[in-house]
Structure formats: C-alpha cells, structure tokens
Scaffold this motif. Sequence first.
Motif, PDB file in Angstrom:
ATOM      1  N   ILE A 271       6.129  -5.184  12.142  1.00  0.00           N
ATOM      2  CA  ILE A 271       5.585  -4.919  10.804  1.00  0.00           C
ATOM      3  C   ILE A 271       5.208  -6.258  10.177  1.00  0.00           C
ATOM      4  O   ILE A 271       6.016  -6.905   9.535  1.00  0.00           O
ATOM      5  N   ASP A 272       3.967  -6.665  10.389  1.00  0.00           N
ATOM      6  CA  ASP A 272       3.559  -7.945   9.817  1.00  0.00           C
ATOM      7  C   ASP A 272       2.312  -7.822   8.962  1.00  0.00           C
ATOM      8  O   ASP A 272       1.799  -8.812   8.462  1.00  0.00           O
ATOM      9  N   SER A 273       1.819  -6.615   8.820  1.00  0.00           N
ATOM     10  CA  SER A 273       0.639  -6.432   7.983  1.00  0.00           C
ATOM     11  C   SER A 273       0.677  -5.023   7.423  1.00  0.00           C
ATOM     12  O   SER A 273       1.463  -4.186   7.870  1.00  0.00           O
ATOM     13  N   GLU A 274      -0.176  -4.784   6.449  1.00  0.00           N
ATOM     14  CA  GLU A 274      -0.221  -3.455   5.866  1.00  0.00           C
ATOM     15  C   GLU A 274      -0.642  -2.437   6.926  1.00  0.00           C
ATOM     16  O   GLU A 274      -0.100  -1.344   7.006  1.00  0.00           O
TER      17      GLU A 274
ATOM     18  N   GLU B 186       1.443   0.832   8.198  1.00  0.00           N
ATOM     19  CA  GLU B 186       0.917   2.192   8.116  1.00  0.00           C
ATOM     20  C   GLU B 186       1.209   2.986   9.385  1.00  0.00           C
ATOM     21  O   GLU B 186       1.446   4.181   9.345  1.00  0.00           O
TER      22      GLU B 186
ATOM     23  N   ARG C 235       1.705  -2.565   0.383  1.00  0.00           N
ATOM     24  CA  ARG C 235       2.809  -3.404   0.816  1.00  0.00           C
ATOM     25  C   ARG C 235       2.788  -4.661  -0.051  1.00  0.00           C
ATOM     26  O   ARG C 235       2.329  -5.718   0.376  1.00  0.00           O
ATOM     27  N   PRO C 236       3.261  -4.543  -1.303  1.00  0.00           N
ATOM     28  CA  PRO C 236       3.122  -5.661  -2.234  1.00  0.00           C
ATOM     29  C   PRO C 236       4.096  -6.797  -1.934  1.00  0.00           C
ATOM     30  O   PRO C 236       4.995  -6.650  -1.117  1.00  0.00           O
TER      31      PRO C 236
ATOM     32  N   GLY D 255       8.294  -0.921   5.128  1.00  0.00           N
ATOM     33  CA  GLY D 255       6.890  -1.334   5.109  1.00  0.00           C
ATOM     34  C   GLY D 255       6.287  -1.320   3.718  1.00  0.00           C
ATOM     35  O   GLY D 255       5.071  -1.219   3.572  1.00  0.00           O
ATOM     36  N   VAL D 256       7.113  -1.437   2.685  1.00  0.00           N
ATOM     37  CA  VAL D 256       6.557  -1.434   1.338  1.00  0.00           C
ATOM     38  C   VAL D 256       6.782  -2.763   0.636  1.00  0.00           C
ATOM     39  O   VAL D 256       6.652  -2.872  -0.574  1.00  0.00           O
ATOM     40  N   LEU D 257       7.150  -3.774   1.404  1.00  0.00           N
ATOM     41  CA  LEU D 257       7.362  -5.096   0.821  1.00  0.00           C
ATOM     42  C   LEU D 257       7.059  -6.133   1.896  1.00  0.00           C
ATOM     43  O   LEU D 257       7.467  -5.970   3.041  1.00  0.00           O
ATOM     44  N   THR D 258       6.350  -7.185   1.506  1.00  0.00           N
ATOM     45  CA  THR D 258       6.095  -8.236   2.483  1.00  0.00           C
ATOM     46  C   THR D 258       7.344  -9.097   2.596  1.00  0.00           C
ATOM     47  O   THR D 258       8.220  -9.055   1.755  1.00  0.00           O
ATOM     48  N   TYR D 259       7.414  -9.886   3.680  1.00  0.00           N
ATOM     49  CA  TYR D 259       8.529 -10.816   3.782  1.00  0.00           C
ATOM     50  C   TYR D 259       7.993 -12.161   4.234  1.00  0.00           C
ATOM     51  O   TYR D 259       6.822 -12.279   4.606  1.00  0.00           O
TER      52      TYR D 259
END
Lengths: 652, 390, 384
Positions: free
Chosen positions: A71-74, A78, C381-382, A55-59
């Motif tokens: 996991i699709d948003s910050e 969280e 979440r960068p 959860g520390v990188l978007t895809y």
Amino acid sequence: MELAEPIVRVLGFVKRYKKHVAVQGVDLEIKRGEIYGLIGPDGAGKSSLMKAIAGVLTYDEGAVEVFGTLIDSERAAEQVKQQLGFLPQGLGLNLYPDLSVEENIDFFARLRLVPEPALIERKARFLAMTRLDKFRNRAMKKLSGGMKQKLGLICTLIHEPELAILDEPTTGVDPVSRRDFWTILAELLRERGMTALVSTAYMDEAARFHRLSFLSSGKVVASGTPAEVQALVPGLMVTFEATPQMEAIARLKTQYKQVEALGSLLHVFTEETIHASAMQSITSSLGDIRPVHLRVDEPELEDVFVALLLRQADQPPSAEMPRVTALAANHGLAIEAKGLIRDFGAFRAVDRVSFQVKSGEIFGLLGANGAGKTTVIKMLNGLMPPTGGEGWVAGADMKTAGGAIKERIGYMSQAFSLYLDLTVEENIRLFAGIYGLNRPATTTRLEWILSMAGLKGYESSLTSRLPMGVRQRLALGCALVHQPRVLFLDEPTSGVDPIGRRHFWDILSVLAREEGVAIMVTTHYMSEAEHCDKLALMFAGRIVSEGSPSEMKRQVETEAGRLVELTVDRPAPAINELELAGFAGVALFGTKLHLLSHDPEGDEPRIREICAASQGVVQSIKTRPLSLEDVFVYRVMELEKQERKQTTGVAA
Amino acid sequence: MIVSGVPRSKRAAIWWGRLMVMTRKELIQLFRDVPIVVFLIYSFTLSVYISGNGLKSQLHNANISVYDADHSFSSRDLIHKFQPPFFSFAGELSSSNEGQYRLDRGTVSAVLDIPPRFHEQLAAGEPTAVQLLVDTTNSPQGLSAASYAARIVAQFGQEASLARFGGSAEASQNLPVIVSDHRVWYNPDQNETWFESISHLLRMITIFAMLLPATALVREKERGTIEQLLVSPLTPLLIMLPKVLAMTVVILCAMAVALFGVMQPIFGVPIRGNLVLLFSLTALFVFTTAGMGLFAATITKNQSQVGLLTLLLIAPMLMLSGVTSPMEAMPPWVQYLMTLSPLRYFIDVVYGILLKGNGLKELWGHVLAMGLLGGSLFGFGMWRFRRQFQ
Amino acid sequence: MNFRRIKAVAFKEWRETVRDRIFLLLAFLLPVLWMLVFGYGLVLDVEHIPLVVVDRDHSALSRDYLYRFTESRYFDFKGSLTSETEADAWLLSGKARAVIVVPEKFGERLLAGQPAHVQTLIDGTFPLRTDITKGYVLAINSALSGELLADYVARTRGLSREQAKTLVQPIRLEVRYLYNEEVRSAWSIVPALIMFSLMLAPPLLTALGIVREKETGSIYNIYSSTVSKIEFLTGKLTPYVAISFVNALLLWLLATLWFQVPFKGSFGLFLLSSLIFVLTSTGIGLLVSLMVSTQVAALIITMVLCTLPTILFSGLIVPVSSLSPGAQVQAHLFPGMYYTNIVRGTFLKGVGMNVLWADMLALALYAALLRLVAYRLFTKRPRS
C-alpha cells in the motif's frame, strides 16, 4: 491458526504529522483468521497505524502490505479495499444520524455492492444477532451507545470483508453490551473465516485477542499471544485490607509501583511468583500495619499492562493538590434528586429518580447505555429542565440557579465538548477565565492541570490532534479548573488508558476525601465503580438497585449465590449450556468464565459435566469474591431477560 | 448567594474578564481556520481593488451598430456623435437584417438605422426620421440608451438647423435656450472607483458580520461545546456578545486595511468626516448585523440551515438596501421592508462620512435606527437563546 | 463507474436531506422567495429622485419650468427653498439628491430671446444616480428649450408653430424597443433571477454537504470503501443537482405564470442549459468543499465567491458590455454571465442554439473543468 499465511505485513512503519512523530518504526504481521489486537496508552499511534493499513492515511516510511499488495499509493490502496472493512474511532461518528438503522445498513451494503438477496439475508441475521431488529426503523441518533456500536459493526461487516479493522469499537460501551459485541464479533469471524485487527482501551478485552501488539509512544513494546505477553511480566496480585489506609499506601508505594485502593481494599502487584513469598513481602513492607483478608490471585491482563507501562519509565509525575483551606468538608447535602422525571415525547427517559449525595462523597451512577444516566446529570446541572420532580445542587434549585451556584459546579460531558480548534493550554486558560480566575491563580491551575492530567508536552497541541484518551484528560482538567465543590462527570475515563484512569481516580479520591467535594460520576469501567462510596444502578430510566459497593455485592450474593470462576479451554460454547442449565450470571471475564451459585461445592460436578458436553475441559474451578462487574452483568442481564419476557408476553 | 458579598466593582471586573477571555477565544478560533483568514484578507484588499478598478455601474458603452443607407456627410456626422462614454461604436452594417441578427446575438445593444435621402431632407429643411432599435432585455440600459440617443439626435438636428439659418456658434447665444450648469457635489469628477470600492467594502462587511457570528454559535450547538458554557456561570449575553465583539474587532481592522491600504492611497477616496465616528458607527453596524445573524442562529439547528437562512436574508440586504441601485425608485413596500436592513442606514453613514463629511448632526437618525434595530435583534436573539436552553 | 454505488451514495444523501425538514424547506423556499421579492422589489430604474428647488425668478416661466420637474415621475419634489445655502444642508443630509437653482431674470431673458443659465446641484455619491439625474435635467431643459426656440422662430420669422417646430427639430428619433417591448423592469429582472438563485444556493448546499462529512468523520466510510472518486462525487452531488434543477423549473413556472414574462424560445434548450448551469454552480461548491475543512469556512467562502460576482459581473444589473475591460474579463471567467445570456435569450429574445451555442459551450466547459479539478484535489488517502 497454525497454517495461516500473513495477510498484513507492516515493516518499519513511520508516520509523522508535521513535526510530531506519531509512529516510529512498527513491525507486525497479521495471520488469516485471527483477531489481532492493538493496545497501548493514549497517543501510542494505534489509530494512525490502523488507518494506514485500511488505506485511508499516507505514511512516511516503511512498508505496509495488505493481501500481498504494497500500500504505497491511492491506487494500490483501492485494490484491496473490497476485502477490508474499517470502523473509525468514535462511537457512531461514522454513521448517519438522521438515517434509520436499516437505512444505514443498506447504504453500507450498497456502497459495497452486496447483492440484494445476500443483503436481506445478512441484514436479518445481523439484526437478530445484535438484537437490533426491534429498532430497524429508529433513527441512528436515537440509539444508545451500545446499540450504535453494534450498528457500526454491522455496517463494517455487511460486505463480509476478509479483514475487519476496528478502532476502539467498545469505548464508551457498557459492560453487558461490550460482552455482546465481542460475542457477535467472534461468531462472525468464525463463521466467515474473517480476520480482525482491533484496538481497545479496555485491557481485560485483550484476552479476546489471539495475538496482540502493545504499543507505547509509537513503538511496539511487546507482542505475542495474551499468555506470552502476560508471561513477560511475571507476578501476582495481592489483595487485602489495611488500616489506616493512607499510611499503608504510603508505605507500600516505597516498594511497589502498582498500588491501588478500591474502597477499603488495597491491590498490590508484586513481581514475586510464589504465593507465600508474595504475602510475606507485603506483610513485611507494611511494618506494624496488619493486613487482613489477605488473598493472592493471578494478575488480570490490566495489571500486566499497567506493569508494562510502568516499566516504560515515563510515569506521569504525581501532581500535588493545592490545598484548599477555606472550605473543609461539611458533610451537608450537595446533590439531591427528588422524583426526577424526564419525558422525550412519549418516551420516559428518566422515571422518578431520587437520591442524595453528601459533600465529600463519590456517587456512582451505573447502567447500560441509554438507561438515563446522562439525562439525570443534565437535569441536575441545569442543561435540561425536568418534566417532573426536583433537583437541588448545593442548596439551589438548578432550574433557577444563578451564576453563583454555577461557579461551584464542574461538569464533564460524555460527548467531548471542548474546543477542538484551540490548543490544550488555550482551552484551560479559556475555562479559567470563564470561571473568573485571576492571573496568578490561572498560572497555578494551568500547571496543576497539565501535570495532573499528564498533558505536559501537549500544551501547544491542537485539541483536534489529540488522541481520544488525552482529550478526555484535558476535559477533566477543564472541569476542575475552578476547584468546584460539586463535580458531575459523565463517563470521564472513557477511552483513557489504565494508568491515566488510576491516576485520575487518585485525584478524585483526594478531592472528595480531603476537600469535601461531592462527585457524581458515571462509568463503564466497573473496577472504577469500586472507588465510589455509593452506587445506584439505573435500568430503563429507573434506579433498580442502590447502596455501597459492598452492599450491592451482598445483595447479589444473597439473591443469586456466590461467584464461581472457571478456567475452561473453550469457554464460548459452554456459556449457553450453563445458562440453559439455570445458572445465573454466566459471562466471560477475560479468559475466564464466571457464574453464580448458591452452593459452589455441590454444583461443581454438574458444571464440569455441562462444560464437557460442549467440548470444554474445565482446568480449574474456584470461588472468588464478587466484583462490581459481576454485579452489573448479573443485574442488567436479569432485568433484560425480564423485560424480554414481558414484551414477548405482551406480543403473545 | 456565596458570592453576594462580593463588591460591585469586583463583579464588574470578573464580568469584564469573562468577556475578554471569550472574545479572545472567538478570535483564536477564527484565525486558526486558515482558509477563512486567507479569504478575509483577500476580501478586504485585492477584491476591493478589483471591484473599485473594474466596475462601472453607469450605463456606459452601449454597443451600437449603424445601418447607414445614406452614406452622406450628414449621416457620417451623426454617427460620429455616438461616442463613449455612452456609446461605443461597433461597426456599420451592410443590411438592416444584420442589425436584428446582431441584436439577437447580443453583440450590440442598439442599432441605428439612417434612411436614404437623410442628408437631402436635412438640407432641404424637410422633417426626417432615424430609427433606433434597442435591446431592452436589460430594461434600464435599454431606456437610458434610448434617452441618450434622443439627446444626441435632438442636438444634432438643432445644430443642423441653426447652421442652416446661417447662424454661427455665437448665434445660439442669442437664442432663448436653457443652458444647464451642473455642479456635482462630493465627487465632482464622478470618480466611480470611489463608489464601487466603498460599496464593495460595505458588502463584504455585511457578509462577514452576519455569517461568522451566526455560524460560530450554531457550531457550538452542533458540537456540544455550548453545554460546557451553559453549565458555567456565563450568562447568555456573555456567550453571544463575545462573538459580536470579536467580529467587530476583525471588521474594524479589515476596514482600516481596506481604507488606508487600498482605497485612500490607490483610489484617492477622500475621508472628509471624522474617522472616529466612522469606526464607531461601523462597530454599531457590525453589532446590528451580527445580531441579525445570531437571531438566525438561535432558530436553526445546524450549519446548513443557518447558512441557507442567512443567505436568504443577505441577498435582499445586498440588493435592495441601496448599494446596488438607489433606494428612491424602489416600491414603497420595499422601502418599508428595508427599514429592517441595517445596511440601508450604514450606506448613508459611510458615504456621508467619507464623501460628504457628515457628522452626528446629519446622521443621528440613522444611528438611532441602527441602534434600535440592533438592540431589538440582539434582545430577541437572547430571548430565543434562553428559551431554547431552558 | 458503477451505477449501483452512485445510486447508494445519492440515495443516502437524498434521505439525509429530506430528514432535515428546515433545510429542505429553505432549499426550495429560497429561490421562490427571492424571485417574489426581487421580481417586484428590485427596480433598477432611477426614479423619484428627491429634489428641492430654489426659484429666484418667480416668473410665470420659471414656475412653468419647475412644474415640469415637480410633475415628473423622475423626481420627487421635496420643497421650495429660498437660498442655496439652505440647499446645501438638504444635500448634506441626503434628504435631497438634486437642487435646481433658477436665476433671477430667467423668464425675462428667455422671452427676450436670450439664453438662461440654470444651475443644477447634484449629489455625486452614487455615480449612476448622478448621471441619470443629469440626463433627466438635460431632457427637461431641451424639451422646454425646443418649445421656446420654436416660439421664438415662429415669432421672428413669421412661421406657423408647426413649421417652426420642424425647423428647430428636423430629425425625429423613432425608437423601437426590442424583446421587451413595454420595457418592463420585471421582464428583464425575473429571468435573470433564475440565474441569481441557481448561482447562490446550489454551491452552498453542495459545499456544506461534503464538508459536513469531513467534520463528522463519516467521510472515512467513503475513504475505506471501494467507491471510486467519480462515483462518490457524482452520487453526492446528484441530490443537490436535482434540487437545484427542480428549482429552475419552479422558477420558470413562476416567471411565466405569475410574472407573465413571455417565454419565446425553446423549452428544451432552457432545460438543457439549466442543467448544465446547475452542474457548474454545484461544481463551485464542490471545489470549495475540497479546499476547506470546516463548514464555517465553506459557508463564508462560497458566499463571498458567489454572491459578489453574481451581483456585479453576471449581467443581472449591469450589462457585461458596460463593464470596464478588466471587469469584462472577470465576467467571462464567471459562469453567471453565460447563463444570463441564455435565460434572457430563451425568454425574451426567443433565440435558439444557433445563437446560444457559445454560451452553452462555455458553461459545459466550466462544469467539466470544475469537476476535473475537484477530481484531482479529492483524495481517498489523505496525509492526516
């Protein structure tokens, strides 16, 4: 594991960095309680995938579901973070160098709201388990690599996450510490019912995974249990000696993709599955060269992965070395250390180290993290003045060496030390310029380095964007840009994938054998140490053992006996029992257990008995020639035992 | 010793080549950091425009309110004399207490209190007094407001009494007074945008020249890239000099942009001296200032430390070297201290060349001082650098 | 919001800061050194203007006239020249900033009751100095003119000198200096230096603190943990706010005890506003740190962003009311000005909340806004 539900589901995962596609469509499922492995060559997309799961990188496309949450948003990320622990790539980079071991742990625990009593209890247990308790108050920056890694693990697991995500936790860690690390991890996971997603550059470690996915160029190439993956590439490893070696290699390469020379030994992977026919086909392809000491073994996991990678077809083109005509090997002394001493305050990091390296020789300096190898190298290449003793390189005292001598030296430091904000090509051109290469020479060397290090396609990538393994290859390329006569390589292959490593050693052999370059190298891959002509093992700042690889093996054999390899279905508990029974060198190697015995046949019943007592059924038991890893593990463990005895003796 | 046979010219060529690749490297690194580039452009264009356009370092427009207890023709006449650019009239007060109130709030910086019977006394030739309350929380402004007011009142009184003598305007021509003829040189229209935009440019050059090479060096130490350079045949000079050289190139370009893109076309800043001299001396200044930064970099371990240390040095340079307020009034010890500030010389150089058309004849002393300072700072930095890595 | 997590982050940050001795030393030394150097050294009055004179008259009166210049503390007499062309060289080289040229028959004309023209050549490179020089010259001229005129009136009308003086100069200006009665430069500079220090150092400390974590990669600990954005930002900034707040106190002590600047207002108000101001200035550092990825960039940007407006627009040197309308807008956009009003208000004027509430409110809004923007910009979440 049978009933376990999946806690991570990844479907059609795609991650892009600007134009570059890092991961293109990965699916995987991780079940509760398992250690799930991610392996694959550098730049395969392992880190991006792990970061996205943490959860520390978007895809960009697909779905990542962790503990049933998409996991699709910050915000969504969280929600599951309390159940996760994430250890990013890079040895100890996420720790705080100025804080002590204990302060680092406390910070992570408090950040995760671990109640104080639980923290005290866990901290004590983890520190004892990792044997870091003596170093509680030592600043993290003063720890050795292995210790940093263990501390990193403690910090990641202090809140007892349900899922631990560990990105190359063992890269740059010596074999003994690595074994420690895996034992600790396995114990913690079992005790707490944790799940782990781990990536590694050491293919033999894949045996520790319950299941794994093999990634290459952003796609899953194979997945399943280690045995299942291994079954995808049936075949055997044939080992023998043949002279003349060069000619033998040339002939074998016409038939086999995987041919590797380790000292005088040749290793060939064949797809034959029957021992006799494997031997037969090797012998026939060698023609009039007679193989001696021929033996056939089941392939190691590393061999399997190399085979898998080679199937991927895009094999790095072999680079032709431009021949140096001017300087032939002169076999004079290239490096000489005479009683080198280095103190840091009251601590003696290097204690009277002496050795000699001739031109054309590959000298391997082995030792656990923190044994003083890097300090020795830094004293020899002039980065650090010795407290005592002398070091000579190419006939000059490095303390006073001028530019002329430095032009003949290549150095690749352990910590990556090229410019992250330059591109690959810019870095190479920079060092070409620094070493005074003219324009045509620069162009040829650039071409050569790009193909040698497999950097084609990365020319204009920013170095900071490169995966660790690729960076290492670039660093090696830059160290070789000026065709140095003496090379210092401090863990050059750390984090590099097996194909890259093999390729790399081919180049080193050519440099040494044909151009007479003296090479001094440190490594934690013991299979690589076999390439060296001479080895020295350092422990606590001293050289404790020296010789050629075969001499080192012979010394151990006479001292502690021959190597016995056991296949046990539950090896972990047996290790302790066998050690207590007085066997030396007991350690886990991949899926197998190794120990040393002066009388293998006589000891066999006892071994079976002990294993049975710890609920392990011995499936096979046989003797094998010692590998350098066995030598290393045996030596270091013995020395550590002695040291512990001494310190406890003093304490008592 | 292997290379000792190489002829001198070849060695020089190699040295030069090394200098060039290292300088190129520094430039690439600098330009790859997008926020820095954006800021660099901003600092030498828009920011120059804004400060040239907006600032008035003269003590203009002191807000003044008046409590007029007389409400006569004379009092109104006097009030009328408090005009911009020195004063700006901020309204009449209904009571003298209100004056204090406004001063407390800072809405006005002076209050003029005109007594009742002001006109009467004036007409009768009796002495009279008006009171001025001045806010001196900013002492220079307070003082100059008081002195302007004194001049206005004195002149008003003189004129009033002359008028009473029945004298006309020409009567004063036959009176023994000293008439000042001012001739302001170099900037006859007292165009403040010239001064402000030039001094802004100087500040920017100082900050960039000091900070960037220093942090670039410390970053090499922090990231360990310095090791790779130290094992190479590069001498400490060849590690440090390219950082200065790269900065010099960037600053010269930035200055050209500021000068020819903003200051000359928009503000009409004159270039009376030799441009080549201006740019060469700017290069010398950058060398000197960067030498100071590099020295700071050799005594610090990380970027936080070097940041604070350069800030510690930059602030007095910017405040005391004479861009912010003239040097002459500073206490002697400050003037001695500022002989160590390259900016102190560079100010005279830039104003001298641009506005006065100075040449080397007038500036050689400054050039020498900057050169000596830069040389010794750079030498000192090199010495520290060598010692640190031996 | 969880206090324990904030405490954990703050504690870690504090320990790291304390371990870096040089950094810690500098962080506390910087404001004190600045105050000492600027408190004594930054003299804004324009005095000691280097002056040369050309006396073509050589009369008693011209000598008396020029004596008034050479004896004045406003001018530093550098020499007597014979020609104007010689004076040009002095101006050109900057060795003199003003030249007084007394014409022939200066004394003769004046004694004969006729006006005399004196020429003043002034270096125009520094408009402030030019302007003030003009003012001094005018003041000396009008003082002598007044005396000459009084003498002349007394002579021609047969009045006593005293009477003549009143006649010539009927209005007296009584000036009362408020708040800084002795018009000491230090009293006006020193309180504003608290603003200066708190505006420059804290943003730098803060910006570097966060970007450092980005550069080393330890920021991933924050990304991957459950610590919320607010908790992290609060904890991370706390030590820097604390250091800066302690500095505010140290500077207050230095100002009142060492420089003996009177503190007439409420100490509580000073503390509260200092805290708000520190929150604002660290907020600027925070914002910068979220927009850059290298410490080099963080350093240069905070320095450019903070140093110049602090010198130019904060009322430290040039009062905001003296700025051009455009610059006044900028000054109001920059937090320094409000705090300058507050420190000068509490130190010298002794005014309270009833006067300073608007400045306090502006600062508080500024601090809140900076944090809001930072909160929006910061992501755990960068993209890469």
